[in-house]
Scaffold this active site. Sequence first.
Site, PDB file in Angstrom:
ATOM      1  CG  MET A  25     -40.650  65.713 -11.369  1.00 19.74           C
ATOM      2  SD  MET A  25     -39.458  64.541 -11.995  1.00 19.74           S
ATOM      3  CE  MET A  25     -39.093  65.262 -13.589  1.00 19.74           C
ATOM      4  CG  MET A  73     -45.637  65.580 -21.078  1.00 21.33           C
ATOM      5  SD  MET A  73     -44.341  66.709 -20.535  1.00 21.33           S
ATOM      6  CE  MET A  73     -42.917  65.629 -20.409  1.00 21.33           C
ATOM      7  N   GLY A 105     -33.380  63.004 -20.310  1.00 21.35           N
ATOM      8  CA  GLY A 105     -32.516  62.102 -21.059  1.00 21.35           C
ATOM      9  C   GLY A 105     -33.209  60.973 -21.798  1.00 21.35           C
ATOM     10  N   GLY A 126     -33.457  69.766 -21.966  1.00 20.13           N
ATOM     11  CA  GLY A 126     -32.642  69.602 -20.763  1.00 20.13           C
ATOM     12  C   GLY A 126     -31.276  69.060 -21.132  1.00 20.13           C
ATOM     13  CB  SER A 127     -30.168  65.613 -21.972  1.00 23.60           C
ATOM     14  OG  SER A 127     -30.982  65.042 -20.998  1.00 23.60           O
TER      15      SER A 127
END
Length: 216
Positions: A36, A138, A146, A198-199
Site C-alpha cells: 500500500m 475485492m 479486519g 488475514g485476520s
Amino acid sequence: MAILSPSILAADAMRLGEDIQGIKNNGCRWVHVDVMDGLFVPNLSFGYSTVKAIRGITDLVLDVHLMIDRPIRYVDDFCKAGADYLTIHVEADTAENTMAALERIRAHGVKPGIVVKPKTPAEAIIPFLEKCDMVLVMTVEPGFGGQKFMADMMPKVKQLRQLLDQVNPSCHLEVDGGVDLTNCQLCKDSGSDVLVAGSAYFKAADKPFFVQELEK
Ligand code: DX5
Ligand code: ZN
C-alpha cells in the site's frame, strides 16, 4: 480444491519470519503480501525490500497485491524482488498503462493479475482477462484488514468465472477481504479458487484445521 493465501497484513510485524514459516508449517502453499502506498489506499504497508526478504526465507508462492497508484512505475522492482504473482488494480492507471504493466510483469517471467475494487464492475477488466494468470475480486474496500466480507460481490465473482471460462479457463479467480470459515464455501461455490484470509487465519486457534477447512 481451493488455495488459501494468508495475508501477512495481519501478521506480527516483529515476528514476520516466524509467521511466514508458520504459514508453511500449517499446510499452506501461498502467502499474500499487501503493498500500500498511502495514495491509492489510505494506508501504508510493505515495500519491495520486504518482498525480497520474504523471498529469501521461503519457497511459498508469493502472491503480491499492489495497492499503489500507477503501478507501472514499480512492477519491475517487485518482479525482481521475487514475486510469483503480481496483481495490479484496474483503477490505478489508464487502460494503456495497465496493459503495458501486465505485459512487463509477464516479460519478467512473473504471473500477472488484475484486481477490481468493490465499486468497479466486472466489465472494466474484460480487456485484460487474456493477459492475466489471476483475477482478484475485492470483497472489502482495499486498505485495511479486519473488515466485513461483502457477500454482494458474489455475482461479480460468478460473472468473472463465466467470462474466464470462455477466454482464459486456467486463470485463477481470487477473493480478498473478510474471508473466513463462515463465508469461504460461498466464495468457492461462486467460482473462486484462491481465497485470501488475514485476520481469520491469524486469529484461528487451530491454524492447520483452518487451512484444511478453507481449502476443502
Ligand atoms: C485489504 C487487503 C487484504 C487484507 C485482508 O486491503 O488487500 O489482503 O489483508 O485481510 P482480512 O482477511 O482481515 O480482511
Ligand atoms: Zn490483499
